[in-house]
Write a protein that holds these residues in place. Structure first.
Motif, short mmCIF file in Angstrom:
data_model
loop_
_atom_site.label_atom_id
_atom_site.label_comp_id
_atom_site.label_asym_id
_atom_site.label_seq_id
_atom_site.Cartn_x
_atom_site.Cartn_y
_atom_site.Cartn_z
N ASP A 58 34.51 32.62 44.73
CA ASP A 58 34.99 34.01 44.72
C ASP A 58 36.52 34.08 44.65
O ASP A 58 37.16 34.86 45.36
N LEU A 59 37.08 33.25 43.78
CA LEU A 59 38.54 33.14 43.71
C LEU A 59 39.21 34.38 43.12
O LEU A 59 40.42 34.54 43.26
N ARG A 60 38.44 35.24 42.48
CA ARG A 60 39.01 36.45 41.90
C ARG A 60 38.78 37.66 42.81
O ARG A 60 38.88 38.81 42.36
N ALA A 61 38.48 37.42 44.06
CA ALA A 61 38.28 38.53 45.01
C ALA A 61 39.56 39.35 45.13
O ALA A 61 40.67 38.88 44.85
N GLU A 62 39.39 40.61 45.58
CA GLU A 62 40.56 41.47 45.78
C GLU A 62 41.45 40.89 46.88
O GLU A 62 40.98 40.20 47.79
N SER A 63 42.73 41.21 46.80
CA SER A 63 43.73 40.64 47.70
C SER A 63 43.38 40.86 49.17
O SER A 63 43.48 39.93 49.99
N CYS A 90 46.21 26.56 48.52
CA CYS A 90 45.99 27.93 48.96
C CYS A 90 45.74 28.94 47.84
O CYS A 90 45.01 29.91 48.06
N THR A 91 46.31 28.76 46.65
CA THR A 91 46.09 29.76 45.60
C THR A 91 44.90 29.44 44.72
O THR A 91 44.44 30.30 43.96
N GLY A 92 44.41 28.18 44.76
CA GLY A 92 43.27 27.80 43.94
C GLY A 92 43.54 27.71 42.46
O GLY A 92 42.62 27.56 41.65
N ARG A 93 44.81 27.77 42.07
CA ARG A 93 45.12 27.79 40.64
C ARG A 93 44.84 26.44 39.98
O ARG A 93 44.87 25.39 40.63
N ARG A 101 42.97 28.34 35.47
CA ARG A 101 42.72 29.64 36.10
C ARG A 101 43.98 30.06 36.86
O ARG A 101 44.75 29.23 37.34
N PRO A 102 44.16 31.37 37.00
CA PRO A 102 45.36 31.88 37.68
C PRO A 102 45.21 31.76 39.19
O PRO A 102 44.16 31.39 39.72
N GLU A 103 46.28 32.12 39.88
CA GLU A 103 46.27 32.11 41.34
C GLU A 103 45.35 33.19 41.89
O GLU A 103 45.21 34.26 41.31
N SER A 104 44.74 32.92 43.03
CA SER A 104 44.05 33.96 43.77
C SER A 104 45.09 34.92 44.34
O SER A 104 46.23 34.52 44.64
N ALA A 105 44.69 36.17 44.53
CA ALA A 105 45.60 37.18 45.09
C ALA A 105 45.37 37.30 46.59
O ALA A 105 44.23 37.46 47.04
#
Length: 346
Positions: A206-211, A233-236, A252-256
Motif C-alpha cells: 500500500d505504498l501509494r496510500a494517502e499521506s 522510509c520512502t519505499g522509492r 516507483r516514486p516516494e510514498s507520501a
C-alpha cells in the motif's frame, strides 16, 4: 589500500566528477567481485594472469587491482586524484566514515529472498572487516519474498546460535525485517520480536496510500518498543530491479507521509532512521536525510544486502551521510556490539 577500496575510491571520484554512469558502475562491480573472491583466489588470479577472465573485471579495473595488491597507488587512481584534487578531501571523509562502521544491520539470506546461505553472508561480512552483522530476513506477510513464519524464524535462531559458536569473535545478530501492517502493527508475534537482537520495520505494501494514513501507520511502528530501525522510509525505487523467479520491479516514486512527524517520533522513541545503501533505493532522499539530521535522529547505514558482494554497498550510504552532515557518533552501527545490544534492549 586494498584493491576493493581502491576501486571504490575510483568509482567515487568518477561519479562526483560526473563521468559516464557505465564507467562508475564498472569499478563498483569490480570491487564487489574482488570482495566475493575466496581466500587466496585473488593472489592465484594475479599470478596466473587470469584476473580479467572473471566476469566484471576488465583491463582497466584489472590493472588497478594488481597495482593496489602490490601496495601501490593505482595509476588510474593517481591520475583521477590529480585531475580532481578538489574532490579528494571528500573522498577521504567518506573513507573515514566507512572505516568507522563496525557492522551492518539489514541483510538477507536464502531463508527469505536472498541468494546465499547464512554462513556465506557472515563470511563475506568478516572479509570486509565487520565485527557483526544482523540477519534480517523478511517476516511472514511478505510471501513474495518467502517471508519467515514464526516456526521458521525459531529454527533460524538455532542456526544462528550454532554459527556464532564457530565464527566467534564475529557476532551474527538475530533479527528480522518486519513488515509494517496497514494498521501500524508489526508482522510477527511480540514474544518472538522480544527475543531478537535487531528489528528493522519497513513498509512494503500500500505504498501509494494517502499521506495521513501512511503517516499514522509509520508513527505506530516507530513507537512500537520492538522497533529499532525504520527501514527504507520512502519505499522509492530509482531504477528497475530483478526479483525472485524472474520478476522485475519497475521504478516507483516516494510514498507520501509527514516526514517531520515521523522523524520527530524516531527521536522521541529512540528509533534509528536507516540510510539504505542499495543503489536502486538510496533512501531516504537527500532532502529528507538532511531533515532527519536537523531533527536529531540516530541512523543506521545499512546495505539491505541480498548477496555477499552487496555487503560492500555501505559506501553508498556513507557518501550520503557525509554529504548531509551525519555525525558518525549518531550512527548506531559505529558502536560496539555490546553497546548496540544495550541500546536495542533498552
Amino acid at each position: 589500500m586494498t584493491p576493493a577500496a581502491a576501486l571504490r575510491r575510483i568509482a567515487f571520484l568518477l561519479e562526483r566528477a560526473r563521468e559516464p554512469t557505465h564507467r562508475v558502475a564498472a569499478f563498483r562491480t569490480a570491487a564487489a567481485v574482488v570482495d566475493a573472491l575466496p581466500e587466496g583466489e585473488l593472489e592465484r588470479r594475479i599470478a596466473t594472469r587470469t584476473l580479467t577472465d572473471l566476469r566484471g573485471i576488465g583491463p582497466k579495473t584489472g590493472a588497478a587491482i594488481v597495482q593496489a595488491h602490490a601496495g601501490e597507488v593505482p595509476e588510474y587512481l593517481a591520475r583521477l586524484e590529480d585531475a580532481y584534487a578538489e574532490l579528494v578531501p571528500l573522498a577521504d571523509d567518506v573513507a573515514e566514515f566507512r572505516a568507522a562502521l563496525r557492522g551492518d544491520l539489514h541483510t538477507h539470506s536464502d531463508w527469505s529472498d536472498g541468494g546465499s546461505p547464512i554462513r556465506e553472508m557472515a563470511e563475506a561480512a568478516i572479509a570486509l572487516g565487520h565485527e557483526y552483522m544482523a540477519l534480517t530476513d523478511h517476516s511472514p506477510r511478505l510471501t513474495v519474498a518467502n517471508g519467515l513464519t514464526a516456526e521458521r524464524l525459531e529454527r533460524q535462531l538455532d542456526v544462528v546460535a550454532a554459527l556464532n559458536e564457530e565464527l566467534s569473535p564475529f557476532r551474527l545478530l538475530t533479527g528480522i525485517e518486519c513488515d509494517i501492517n496497514t494498521d501500524g502493527s508489526l508482522d510477527q508475534t511480540d514474544e518472538l520480536l522480544g527475543r531478537l537482537d535487531v528489528v528493522v520495520a519497513s513498509v512494503h505494501s500500500d505504498l501509494r496510500a494517502e499521506s495521513a494514513a501512511m503517516t499514522e501507520r509509520m508513527l505506530a511502528a516507530v513507537e512500537n518498543p520492538h522497533t529499532d530501525v525504520l527501514g527504507h522510509c520512502t519505499g522509492r525505487l530509482l531504477i528497475p530491479r530483478e526479483q525472485r523467479e524472474g520478476r522485475r520491479q519497475r521504478p516507483r516514486p516516494e510514498s507520501a507521509f509527514d516526514a517531520e512527524a515521523v522523524f520527530s517520533a524516531c527521536v522521541e522513541h529512540g528509533t534509528a532512521v536507516e540510510i539504505n545503501s542499495r543503489p536502486e533505493r538510496l533512501d531516504p532522499p537527500l532532502r529528507l536525510l538532511s531533515l532527519a539530521v536537523e531533527l536529531g535522529c540516530s541512523f543506521a547505514v545499512d546495505t539491505d544486502a541480498h548477496a555477499p558482494g552487496q555487503l560492500d554497498w555501505q559506501s553508498n550510504g556513507c557518501e550520503r551521510a557525509v554529504e548531509t552532515g551525519v555525525d558518525p557518533d549518531r550512527v548506531v552501527n559505529t558502536w560496539t556490539a555490546d553497546e548496540l545490544l544495550e541500546w536495542t534492549a533498552s
